[in-house]
Design an enzyme around this catalytic site. Structure first.
Site, PDB file in Angstrom:
ATOM      1  N   HIS A 212       8.276   1.658   3.626  1.00 27.58           N
ATOM      2  CA  HIS A 212       7.762   0.362   3.595  1.00 27.58           C
ATOM      3  C   HIS A 212       8.442  -0.966   2.655  1.00 27.58           C
ATOM      4  CE1 HIS A 212       4.045   1.494   5.513  1.00 27.58           C
ATOM      5  NE2 HIS A 212       4.093   2.579   4.913  1.00 27.58           N
TER       6      HIS A 212
ATOM      7  N   SER B  24       5.112   5.950   1.361  1.00 27.33           N
ATOM      8  CA  SER B  24       3.716   6.285   0.827  1.00 27.33           C
ATOM      9  C   SER B  24       3.296   7.562   1.574  1.00 27.33           C
ATOM     10  CB  SER B  24       2.709   5.220   1.529  1.00 27.33           C
ATOM     11  OG  SER B  24       2.750   5.392   2.921  1.00 27.33           O
TER      12      SER B  24
ATOM     13  N   GLU C  15       8.368  -3.905   3.161  1.00 27.25           N
ATOM     14  CA  GLU C  15       7.542  -4.974   2.878  1.00 27.25           C
ATOM     15  C   GLU C  15       6.429  -4.535   1.735  1.00 27.25           C
ATOM     16  OE1 GLU C  15       4.892  -2.214   5.217  1.00 27.25           O
ATOM     17  OE2 GLU C  15       6.963  -2.884   5.202  1.00 27.25           O
TER      18      GLU C  15
ATOM     19  N   CYS D 153       6.343   2.524   9.458  1.00 27.24           N
ATOM     20  CA  CYS D 153       5.760   3.666   9.292  1.00 27.24           C
ATOM     21  C   CYS D 153       4.824   4.287  10.405  1.00 27.24           C
ATOM     22  CB  CYS D 153       4.577   3.441   8.235  1.00 27.24           C
ATOM     23  SG  CYS D 153       4.109   5.012   7.294  1.00 27.24           S
TER      24      CYS D 153
ATOM     25  N   ARG E  48      -6.251   5.159  -4.850  1.00 27.94           N
ATOM     26  CA  ARG E  48      -7.130   5.445  -3.648  1.00 27.94           C
ATOM     27  C   ARG E  48      -7.296   7.083  -3.468  1.00 27.94           C
ATOM     28  NH1 ARG E  48      -4.249   4.506   1.784  1.00 27.94           N
ATOM     29  NH2 ARG E  48      -3.333   6.244   0.903  1.00 27.94           N
TER      30      ARG E  48
END
Length: 336
Positions: free
Chosen positions: A225, A181, A227, A132, A239
């Site tokens: 991502h 994200s 992971e 990222c 968030r």
């Protein structure tokens, strides 16, 4: 993982002498709230992908990334400084991004340290993973940036994937699933014009994984991502909802696509309507946390596949390098 200031330290030479060993540096620059989760995510992914190979992993972070006292204590206990990085040899390095605070990364306090790390990686590693980190000195350009969340299905384009993403046809998968994200609008034609090769992409998300040889190191860029754990996108979505309710962002965040089941999506949509009608932080107490129970890590096979083949690539390149150095030593000794 080697723990700093551990009472029992096993010499690294015991690991490096193993035939099937990969030594990696993880430069974890994630914010304090995510730094330990990120460690665990990469530990588990590399463990799943390594097979019979042994992976030695050492932790680093850019000191200029802003930290709380708690975050700094964690770094002091488990992380090493960049002086230690310069003094060691690693087969590969994984560099994570961090949440940008400036529209221009060159204005970030860690910019100079990041460029030093990437310059070092070019000269001293077999391969470098940039997680990222699309907007780095490696590929820096003015681009649209929008906080849109989605889980994308990326179609595979073959070429270098024969040696990296797909070491052999039996390990191939026609579709890869990676969570994203954020959406960085990287144009494929702009990347290829700069010498990058696109490995994965989708109609919805655009370019995902792209690579370029930089001196000695193959730089592998992940916009997504692999992971991530099953609940990571959920935590990021919550968030950003909190930031909206507190007035720290203008727009309500977009719900991750292809991530929640239909029932969960409807529950979250109901909460969104309530939040938009009455924007107060107190509503966060009513946030439907239970929807996280139904989340699944559907991208696990794709993540394991691509990192397994990355480790195989590093092992193969490292083995050839050792053979070349051994021949050179033999020639020099024979002539002595």
């Amino acid at each position: 993982m080697e723990k700093k200031r551990s009472s029992v330290v096993v010499p690294i030479d015991l690991y490096v002498k193993r035939a099937e060993c990969v030594s990696l540096a993880l430069i974890n620059n994630m914010p304090d709230a995510a730094i330990e989760d990120t460690e665990l995510q990469f530990f588990e992914l590399l463990d799943d992908a390594s097979g019979d190979a042994f992976v030695f992993l050492k932790l680093y972070s850019l000191t200029e990334v802003p930290r709380t006292d708690r975050g700094q204590r964690h770094l002091n206990d488990f992380y090493f400084g960049l002086d230690d990085l310069w003094a060691n040899r690693f087969d590969g390095v994984i560099v994570t991004g961090t949440e940008p605070r400036q529209p221009d990364l060159r204005q970030e306090p860690y910019w100079s340290a990041l460029t030093d790390v990437l310059d070092w990686a070019e000269r001293n590693t077999v391969s470098t993973v940039l997680s990222c980190l699309a907007r780095t000195p490696v590929f820096f350009t003015a681009m649209a940036f929008s906080a849109i969340f989605f889980l994308t299905r990326s179609s595979v384009s073959l070429s270098r994937q024969q040696s990296l993403t797909m070491s052999s046809q039996r390990h191939a998968t026609p579709l890869l699933r990676f969570p994203h994200s954020r959406w960085n609008e990287l144009k494929e034609n702009a990347l290829t014009a700069c010498g990058y090769e696109v490995l994965t992409k989708s109609d919805q998300a655009g370019v995902d994984v792209f690579v370029k040889q930089k001196k000695k190191s193959l730089f592998v860029h992940f916009q997504g991502h692999p992971e991530y754990q099953a609940e990571t996108l959920f935590k990021e979505y919550r968030r950003d909802i909190k930031r909206f309710l507190r007035g720290e962002r203008e727009n309500y965040p977009t719900m991750p696509q292809g991530y929640f089941d239909q029932a969960s999506a409807e529950i979250l949509a109901d909460f969104q309507r309530t939040a938009l009608a009455d924007r107060r932080e107190e509503h966060l107490a009513l946030f439907p946390e239970t929807v996280a129970k139904s989340l699944q890590k559907t991208w696990q096979p794709s993540a394991t596949c691509i990192y397994r083949n990355w480790l195989r690539y590093v092992l193969a390149k490292t083995a050839r390098g050792i053979q070349v150095r051994a021949r050179h030593r033999f020639v020099r000794r024979s002539r002595a």
